[in-house]
Write a protein that holds these residues in place. Structure first.
Motif, PDB file in Angstrom:
ATOM      1  N   ILE A   1      84.672  13.442  74.917  1.00 26.57           N
ATOM      2  CA  ILE A   1      85.600  12.638  74.622  1.00 26.57           C
ATOM      3  C   ILE A   1      84.901  10.989  74.553  1.00 26.57           C
ATOM      4  O   ILE A   1      85.235  10.160  73.838  1.00 26.57           O
ATOM      5  N   LEU A   2      83.958  10.767  75.470  1.00 26.64           N
ATOM      6  CA  LEU A   2      83.238   9.257  75.762  1.00 26.64           C
ATOM      7  C   LEU A   2      82.591   9.256  74.416  1.00 26.64           C
ATOM      8  O   LEU A   2      82.601   7.978  74.113  1.00 26.64           O
ATOM      9  N   TYR A   3      81.911  10.116  73.728  1.00 27.98           N
ATOM     10  CA  TYR A   3      81.121   9.749  72.615  1.00 27.98           C
ATOM     11  C   TYR A   3      81.894   9.684  71.260  1.00 27.98           C
ATOM     12  O   TYR A   3      81.462   9.508  70.118  1.00 27.98           O
ATOM     13  N   THR A   4      83.159   9.886  71.476  1.00 34.40           N
ATOM     14  CA  THR A   4      84.324   9.908  70.219  1.00 34.40           C
ATOM     15  C   THR A   4      85.334   8.927  70.384  1.00 34.40           C
ATOM     16  O   THR A   4      85.045   7.668  70.322  1.00 34.40           O
ATOM     17  N   ALA A   5      86.278   9.332  70.747  1.00 34.16           N
ATOM     18  CA  ALA A   5      87.694   8.685  71.206  1.00 34.16           C
ATOM     19  C   ALA A   5      87.104   7.375  72.222  1.00 34.16           C
ATOM     20  O   ALA A   5      87.800   6.080  72.158  1.00 34.16           O
ATOM     21  N   GLY A   6      86.377   7.563  73.101  1.00 34.64           N
ATOM     22  CA  GLY A   6      86.143   6.533  74.365  1.00 34.64           C
ATOM     23  C   GLY A   6      85.209   5.527  73.862  1.00 34.64           C
ATOM     24  O   GLY A   6      85.089   4.541  74.709  1.00 34.64           O
ATOM     25  N   VAL A   7      84.489   5.682  72.868  1.00 35.92           N
ATOM     26  CA  VAL A   7      83.282   4.666  72.363  1.00 35.92           C
ATOM     27  C   VAL A   7      83.800   3.210  72.444  1.00 35.92           C
ATOM     28  O   VAL A   7      83.150   2.422  72.918  1.00 35.92           O
ATOM     29  N   ALA A   8      85.175   3.051  71.847  1.00 35.30           N
ATOM     30  CA  ALA A   8      85.513   1.718  71.861  1.00 35.30           C
ATOM     31  C   ALA A   8      86.112   0.955  73.356  1.00 35.30           C
ATOM     32  O   ALA A   8      86.413  -0.168  73.382  1.00 35.30           O
ATOM     33  N   GLY A   9      85.992   1.921  74.358  1.00 33.08           N
ATOM     34  CA  GLY A   9      86.356   1.610  75.424  1.00 33.08           C
ATOM     35  C   GLY A   9      85.099   1.306  76.360  1.00 33.08           C
ATOM     36  O   GLY A   9      85.556   0.789  77.748  1.00 33.08           O
ATOM     37  N   PHE A  10      83.827   0.829  75.970  1.00 36.48           N
ATOM     38  CA  PHE A  10      82.763   0.362  76.612  1.00 36.48           C
ATOM     39  C   PHE A  10      82.385  -1.003  76.068  1.00 36.48           C
ATOM     40  O   PHE A  10      82.446  -1.444  75.050  1.00 36.48           O
ATOM     41  N   ASN A  11      81.759  -1.554  77.079  1.00 33.68           N
ATOM     42  CA  ASN A  11      81.106  -3.074  76.674  1.00 33.68           C
ATOM     43  C   ASN A  11      79.849  -2.707  76.412  1.00 33.68           C
ATOM     44  O   ASN A  11      78.906  -2.183  77.019  1.00 33.68           O
ATOM     45  N   ASP A  12      79.317  -2.860  74.894  1.00 34.53           N
ATOM     46  CA  ASP A  12      78.171  -2.608  74.412  1.00 34.53           C
ATOM     47  C   ASP A  12      77.137  -3.510  74.934  1.00 34.53           C
ATOM     48  O   ASP A  12      77.386  -4.535  74.820  1.00 34.53           O
ATOM     49  N   ILE A  13      76.012  -2.806  75.434  1.00 29.76           N
ATOM     50  CA  ILE A  13      75.006  -3.584  76.084  1.00 29.76           C
ATOM     51  C   ILE A  13      73.869  -3.739  75.176  1.00 29.76           C
ATOM     52  O   ILE A  13      73.388  -2.484  74.668  1.00 29.76           O
ATOM     53  N   THR A  14      73.560  -4.808  74.652  1.00 31.35           N
ATOM     54  CA  THR A  14      72.554  -4.902  73.441  1.00 31.35           C
ATOM     55  C   THR A  14      71.018  -5.382  73.874  1.00 31.35           C
ATOM     56  O   THR A  14      70.251  -5.565  72.947  1.00 31.35           O
ATOM     57  N   SER A  15      70.860  -5.674  75.255  1.00 28.99           N
ATOM     58  CA  SER A  15      69.674  -6.182  75.426  1.00 28.99           C
ATOM     59  C   SER A  15      69.205  -5.653  76.722  1.00 28.99           C
ATOM     60  O   SER A  15      69.894  -4.966  77.508  1.00 28.99           O
ATOM     61  N   GLY A  16      67.764  -5.692  77.113  1.00 32.25           N
ATOM     62  CA  GLY A  16      66.977  -5.033  78.323  1.00 32.25           C
ATOM     63  C   GLY A  16      66.142  -3.887  77.729  1.00 32.25           C
ATOM     64  O   GLY A  16      66.374  -3.227  76.674  1.00 32.25           O
ATOM     65  N   SER A  17      65.530  -3.297  78.775  1.00 34.05           N
ATOM     66  CA  SER A  17      64.450  -2.261  78.519  1.00 34.05           C
ATOM     67  C   SER A  17      64.011  -1.575  79.729  1.00 34.05           C
ATOM     68  O   SER A  17      64.301  -2.004  80.609  1.00 34.05           O
ATOM     69  N   ASN A  18      63.378  -0.352  79.502  1.00 28.63           N
ATOM     70  CA  ASN A  18      63.159   0.522  80.731  1.00 28.63           C
ATOM     71  C   ASN A  18      61.684   0.776  80.447  1.00 28.63           C
ATOM     72  O   ASN A  18      61.361   1.972  80.524  1.00 28.63           O
ATOM     73  N   PRO A  19      60.756   0.053  80.803  1.00 28.49           N
ATOM     74  CA  PRO A  19      59.355   0.179  80.803  1.00 28.49           C
ATOM     75  C   PRO A  19      58.964   1.288  81.639  1.00 28.49           C
ATOM     76  O   PRO A  19      59.555   1.503  82.680  1.00 28.49           O
ATOM     77  N   GLY A  20      57.624   2.057  81.312  1.00 31.43           N
ATOM     78  CA  GLY A  20      57.234   2.915  82.202  1.00 31.43           C
ATOM     79  C   GLY A  20      56.230   3.720  81.380  1.00 31.43           C
ATOM     80  O   GLY A  20      56.013   3.580  80.243  1.00 31.43           O
ATOM     81  N   CYS A  21      55.416   4.325  82.084  1.00 35.18           N
ATOM     82  CA  CYS A  21      54.346   5.396  81.507  1.00 35.18           C
ATOM     83  C   CYS A  21      53.259   4.376  81.075  1.00 35.18           C
ATOM     84  O   CYS A  21      52.737   4.840  79.721  1.00 35.18           O
ATOM     85  N   ASN A  22      53.181   3.036  81.494  1.00 37.75           N
ATOM     86  CA  ASN A  22      52.294   2.115  80.726  1.00 37.75           C
ATOM     87  C   ASN A  22      52.826   1.754  79.331  1.00 37.75           C
ATOM     88  O   ASN A  22      51.572   1.592  78.412  1.00 37.75           O
ATOM     89  N   THR A  23      53.965   1.763  79.034  1.00 35.83           N
ATOM     90  CA  THR A  23      54.506   1.404  77.889  1.00 35.83           C
ATOM     91  C   THR A  23      55.772   0.588  78.147  1.00 35.83           C
ATOM     92  O   THR A  23      56.081   0.314  79.279  1.00 35.83           O
ATOM     93  N   ASN A  24      56.329  -0.095  77.009  1.00 39.40           N
ATOM     94  CA  ASN A  24      57.413  -0.754  77.129  1.00 39.40           C
ATOM     95  C   ASN A  24      58.788   0.103  77.210  1.00 39.40           C
ATOM     96  O   ASN A  24      59.738  -0.648  77.339  1.00 39.40           O
ATOM     97  N   GLY A  25      58.739   1.314  77.031  1.00 39.79           N
ATOM     98  CA  GLY A  25      59.752   1.957  77.194  1.00 39.79           C
ATOM     99  C   GLY A  25      60.753   1.980  76.053  1.00 39.79           C
ATOM    100  O   GLY A  25      60.079   1.707  74.735  1.00 39.79           O
ATOM    101  N   PHE A  26      61.945   2.288  76.051  1.00 38.51           N
ATOM    102  CA  PHE A  26      62.809   1.859  75.208  1.00 38.51           C
ATOM    103  C   PHE A  26      63.629   0.562  75.387  1.00 38.51           C
ATOM    104  O   PHE A  26      63.707   0.198  76.500  1.00 38.51           O
ATOM    105  N   SER A  27      64.331   0.040  74.295  1.00 42.76           N
ATOM    106  CA  SER A  27      65.044  -1.144  74.301  1.00 42.76           C
ATOM    107  C   SER A  27      66.563  -0.752  74.006  1.00 42.76           C
ATOM    108  O   SER A  27      66.730   0.009  73.189  1.00 42.76           O
ATOM    109  N   ALA A  28      67.388  -1.516  74.756  1.00 40.55           N
ATOM    110  CA  ALA A  28      68.837  -1.423  74.601  1.00 40.55           C
ATOM    111  C   ALA A  28      69.155  -2.029  73.319  1.00 40.55           C
ATOM    112  O   ALA A  28      68.521  -3.041  72.663  1.00 40.55           O
ATOM    113  N   GLY A  29      70.169  -1.738  72.531  1.00 39.56           N
ATOM    114  CA  GLY A  29      70.578  -2.163  71.262  1.00 39.56           C
ATOM    115  C   GLY A  29      72.049  -1.896  70.930  1.00 39.56           C
ATOM    116  O   GLY A  29      72.679  -1.302  71.728  1.00 39.56           O
ATOM    117  N   PRO A  30      72.517  -2.373  69.696  1.00 38.41           N
ATOM    118  CA  PRO A  30      73.814  -2.009  69.208  1.00 38.41           C
ATOM    119  C   PRO A  30      74.266  -0.206  69.481  1.00 38.41           C
ATOM    120  O   PRO A  30      73.168   0.286  69.058  1.00 38.41           O
TER     121      PRO A  30
END
Length: 611
Positions: free
Chosen positions: A561-590
Motif C-alpha cells: 500500500i505504501l508504494y501505491t495509494a500511500g506514495v502521495a502521503g510522503f515528503n519526497d526527499i530529493t537531496s543527499g547521498s549514502n557513500p561507502g565502499c570507496n564510492t559516492n554511493g547512491f543519491s536521493a532524487g525525485p
C-alpha cells in the motif's frame, strides 16, 4: 593442519554411537563458508558432550500459499484486503508435509533422538531438540569448534560447513546453530552516540506551541540540530492526533544485545500535595518525559522477557532507551511492549554447564509467532551485512516475518548506518570482489525498512543511511515501477557494484541525527537509523490506532500500500547521498531512491489516503 580442522568435515567414531542407516550417510553440503567469517578466530575444538539446542526448519508445504495470502490481505485493491490470518490459519499453511515429518523422524531416531522428545513449533515446521555436539556433528557431517570474536572476546560454538543426507535436502530449509556466526554482541545496533551535538535541557516552549496541524513551516531551526518528540510530531504532522484505541492497539520493540530499557530514565514518580497537585518529580535526575513530553509523565511500558532476556534496571543501554523513548514519545498513550530477548550467552570454555548458543532472532520469532494476539506494529534496530548471514538462514528468517505480516503486523527495521557499505566491501566468497554490501533483515522483502534524514526546511538524506539492493532476495512486484524509474536515471553509474534485480531498500525514511535521549539521568545526543525506525513505527502505530478506532483492521504488511495509494502521503526527499565502499554511493532524487526510500511520512495525508 589447522585449516583442515576449520573447514573439514568430521568423521565421527562409531564407538558408543547409534548404528546409522546407510541412507543417512550420503551427504550433500547445505552451507559452507570459504573462510572463517571475518571478526572470528578458531579457539579450540568444541567438547563432544556440550549440549546444543538444535533447531531444524522443515520445508513448509504451502509456503507459496502463505505468501499469496500475505499479498492479498495487504493489497488495498484486493477483495481480501485487511482480512488477516489467525495464528491457526498461518500454521496450517506453513505446516510440513506428513512425508517430511515421517522421514525426518526416522533420521532423528537413527541418531538416537526420540521424536517424541522433540518440541514442535509453528505448525510443526520448526523442531527444537537437545543433542550433544558429538551427535550434531555426526548428523550434519561437520566439525563444531569454539570460536572467539576478536572485538568482544565472546566465545561461540559454530561450524564453517554443514551437510545433510541427500534424501533430506528437499525437506529441510535450515539447521541452527551451524554456520551463522553473528552473535548479537557482534551484530550491530544501528545507533551511535554523537558527543559533538550539544544536548538541550528541554523543549517545553516549543512543545507548548504545537497547535494546529504540524508542517515544515512551523518546525524551528533548532530541530535541524537536535531532535525531540516535538520536532518529530511537527515534522510528521502527528501533533493534533490523540489515540483512541489504546485498549487494543499496541507497539512492540524487539530488543537484543543484553540491553534494557530503563524505567528510571523513562518514567517518573509523582508526589502530590493535599489538593492532588504535582509538587515534585523524582527519577534518575530529569526524565525523558518530564523534559520532552510532559503530557506523558507517569507513563510506563511493559517489558516481556524472551528466552532469559532479563530486565536489569541497573544496566540500561543507549539503544534500548533510544527505542522505547521515541516509540513512546511518538505513539503516546498507545501501550508499548519492550521484548528483552536473550538466547546467545557467551560459551565459557571449560564450563560444562549447557548453554543456549542459538541466534536470538529465532528465539524472538519463536516466541512472538506462538502468541495468539500480537502487537499491530513492531520496530527493530539491529542488522548485519547480508553476506555474513547464510542464505538458508536469511531466507528462513525472512519467511517468518512473512508469517507475522500475514497476521496483521506492520514490521519496521532500520536500514543500517554504513551507507552502501563500510570498509573495502570485499565479498566473502573467495573472489574478493568489491561490491556494495546490503544489510539483513533490511533486505527482506516482507519488512518495511527505514532509512535516515537530517535537517529541516527541507529534510535531506543523511550520509550514513543504509540503502541498496539485496543479493539474496529478488525485487518484489510492489516496488518494481518505483525502482525501475530510479535505475532509469542512474545512467549506469556503479551498476557493476550492486544487483539491480534485487529487493531494493529502504522503503521509507525518518530523521536520524541528534536525537535527545535520557541515559543514566543525563541527556545525550544519539544518531542512526535506530532512531529512524521507532520514529516511523510511531507514525504507523497512530495510523493503526485510527483504523481500529474506526472499526477497521490494522494496516498489516505495509509495502504494497505504501508504494501505491500511500506514495502521495510522503515528503519526497530529493537531496543527499549514502557513500561507502570507496564510492559516492547512491543519491536521493525525485520519487523512490536507495537513500531515503519514498521519503518521510505526513501523518495527516497518510490518514486520508490509507487510514
Amino acid at each position: 593442519m589447522l585449516s583442515v580442522l576449520l573447514v573439514g568435515c568430521l568423521v565421527a567414531s562409531a564407538l558408543g554411537k547409534p548404528l546409522v542407516s546407510k541412507r543417512w550417510k550420503d551427504f550433500e553440503v547445505k552451507h559452507a563458508w570459504h573462510d572463517v567469517p571475518a571478526g572470528w578466530q578458531f579457539h579450540d575444538i568444541a567438547p563432544e558432550d556440550h549440549i546444543l539446542n538444535l533447531r531444524i526448519a522443515l520445508k513448509q508445504d504451502r509456503f507459496d500459499d502463505l505468501v499469496t495470502a500475505l499479498y492479498e490481505v495487504s493489497d488495498p485493491a484486493h477483495e481480501k484486503y485487511g482480512q488477516h490470518l489467525s495464528k491457526e490459519e498461518v500454521e496450517a499453511l506453513v505446516a510440513p508435509h506428513p512425508s517430511s515429518v515421517d522421514l525426518i523422524d526416522a533420521w532423528l531416531s537413527d541418531h538416537g533422538v526420540d521424536p517424541f522428545s522433540v518440541q514442535r513449533l509453528n505448525g510443526g515446521s520448526w523442531l527444537n531438540l537437545e543433542v550433544t555436539v558429538g551427535q550434531a556433528s555426526q548428523m550434519l557431517n561437520c566439525s563444531y569448534n569454539i570460536y572467539q570474536h576478536t572485538g568482544t572476546s565472546e566465545y561461540i560454538i559454530r561450524t564453517t560447513s554443514y551437510s545433510l543426507p541427500s534424501l533430506l535436502h528437499p525437506h529441510i530449509n535450515m539447521v541452527a546453530p551451524t554456520t551463522y556466526f553473528s552473535s548479537m554482541r557482534s551484530m550491530r545496533a544501528t545507533s551511535f552516540v554523537q558527543p559533538h551535538i550539544k544536548p538541550i535541557e528541554d523543549d517545553h516552549d516549543f512543545a507548548a506551541s504545537l497547535v494546529g496541524a504540524g508542517s515544515l513551516a512551523t518546525v524551528p531551526s533548532s530541530c535541524a540540530t537536535t531532535i525531540t518528540p516535538s520536532c518529530l510530531r511537527a515534522l510528521y504532522n502527528t501533533s493534533t492526533y490523540v489515540p483512541k484505541a489504546t485498549a487494543t492497539n499496541k507497539l512492540g520493540i524487539a530488543g537484543y544485545l543484553g540491553e534494557f530499557a530503563n524505567n528510571a530514565d523513562l518514567q517518573v514518580m509523582l508526589v502530590l500535595d493535599s489538593r492532588g497537585r504535582k509538587t515534585h518529580v523524582f527519577g534518575n535526575l530529569q526524565t525523558f518525559f518530564e523534559k520532552f513530553r510532559t503530557d506523558a509523565v507517569g507513563t510506563t511500558f511493559q517489558t516481556v522477557e524472551v528466552n532469559g532476556g532479563g530486565d536489569d534496571q541497573s544496566d540500561p543501554g543507549v539503544e534500548a532507551n533510544l527505542d522505547i523513548q521515541y516509540a513512546e514519545g511518538m505513539s503516546f498513550p498507545t501501550p508499548n511492549i519492550y521484548y528483552s530477548t536473550g538466547g546467545s550467552p557467551p560459551f565459557i570454555p571449560d564450563d560444562n554447564t549447557p548453554t543456549n548458543t542459538n541466534e536470538p532472532y529465532l528465539n524472538w520469532l519463536d516466541f512472538i509467532l506462538n502468541q495468539t494476539v500480537v502487537p499491530q506494529t513492531f520496530t527493530t534496530s539491529y542488522g548485519d551485512d547480508e553476506q555474513t548471514v547464510p542464505v538458508d538462514y536469511a531466507t528462513t528468517v525472512c519467511g517468518l516475518f512473512a508469517q507475522l505480516g500475514a497476521r496483521g503486523s506492520s514490521i519496521m527495521f532500520s536500514s543500517g548506518d554504513d551507507g552502501v557499505g563500510a570498509g573495502d566491501c570485499l565479498t566473502n566468497d573467495g573472489t574478493n570482489r568489491t561490491q556494495f554490501q546490503p544489510n539483513f533483515p533490511a533486505s527482506c522483502p516482507f519488512v518495511t525498512t527505514v532509512g535516515a534524514t537530517t535537517r529541516v526546511n527541507p529534510e535531506v538524506g543523511i550520509d550514513f543511511s543504509g540503502g541498496g539492493f539485496s543479493n539474496y532476495f529478488g525485487q518484489p512486484s510492489y516496488q518494481a515501477t518505483a525502482v525501475s524509474t530510479f535505475l532509469g536515471r542512474l545512467h549506469g553509474v556503479n551498476t557493476s557494484l550492486f544487483n539491480s534485480a534485487g529487493r531494493a531498500y529502504p522503503d521509507v525514511s525518518a530523521q536520524g541525527q541528534g536525537f535527545q535521549v535520557v541515559f543514566n539521568g543525563s541527556t545525550i545526543s544519539v544518531g542512526g537509523t535506530s532512531a529512524s525506525s521507532p520514529t516511523f513505527a510511531g507514525v504507523i502505530s497512530l495510523l493503526n490506532d485510527f483504523r481500529i478506532s474506526q472499526g477497521r483492521r490494522p494496516l498489516g504488511f505495509l509495502n504494497p500500500i505504501l508504494y501505491t495509494a500511500g506514495v502521495a502521503g510522503f515528503n519526497d526527499i530529493t537531496s543527499g547521498s549514502n557513500p561507502g565502499c570507496n564510492t559516492n554511493g547512491f543519491s536521493a532524487g525525485p520519487g523512490w531512491d536507495p537513500v531515503t526510500g519514498l521519503g518521510t511520512p505526513d501523518f495527516g495525508k497518510l490518514q486520508a489516503l490509507i487510514g
